[in-house]
Motif scaffolding. Structure first.
Motif: not given
Length: 189
Positions: A115, A118-119, A122, A146, A149-150, A154-156, A159-160
């Motif tokens: 993570f 990943w962050s 991002a 995940l 979340m998308s 919360f996660v585009s 981005r996913r």
């Protein structure tokens, strides 16, 4: 892709498939001329990946905090052992040393590393691809979460899609290498 950071457990887990996949990944990396960057430990899947790459004639770069070295969990037979002060420095050094990241089965530390990669991606700290090798469905629940979340915003969706997920070593490495070989100017995460 010249170097690959492998995040994985300091334990081997319950399913022998985890160790088998780790050995196969190490052999495949050496066959492809890819050096290993990992957490520097001698135990569990960490030790297995390092021992395999070394046995196959590959190069291994371990990065371990001083505290863990002092607890005698460091793998002293690696090509280069980088000793750092803490876990933050460990992750930063591994990021500097690698071209891409892959997560095998592991625990909280493996998830933390994945993570953070990943962050940091991002946020634009690096443009290196990252993947999950989903051995025996180990990561299925996380992947579903995940996706949730998308779906919940919360996660585009874009981005996913950046997280490469595969249950096949060659496919996973091919996709990571393709992402590494894309010109930085035309490839954005």
């Amino acid at each position: 892709m010249e170097r690959l950071a492998v995040y994985c457990g300091a334990n081997a887990g319950q399913d022998p498939a985890y160790s088998e996949a780790t050995i196969l990944l190490g052999k495949t990396m050496v066959r492809r001329g890819v050096e290993l960057v990992y957490g520097g430990g001698r135990l569990g899947l960490m030790g297995i990946i390092a021992d395999t790459v070394l046995a196959e004639g590959g190069r291994v770069h371990g990065v371990i905090p001083e505290m863990l070295k002092d607890l005698e969990v460091a793998h002293t037979g690696v090509t280069k052992l980088h000793i750092v002060q803490n876990m933050h420095e460990r992750k930063a050094r591994m990021t500097d040393l690698t071209d891409a990241f892959i997560a095998l089965p592991g625990g909280v530390g493996t998830m933390d590393e994945l993570f953070e990669a990943w962050s940091w991606n991002a946020l634009g700290y690096h443009n290196k691809p990252f993947a999950i090798l989903n051995v025996g469905g180990y990561w299925d629940s996380l992947i579903a979460f995940l996706d949730t979340m998308s779906e919940q915003g919360f996660v585009s969706a874009e981005r996913r899609k950046h997280l490469i997920v595969s249950d096949d070593i060659d496919d996973c490495l091919d996709r990571l290498a393709a992402a590494c070989n894309t010109e930085a100017g035309s490839f954005t995460w």
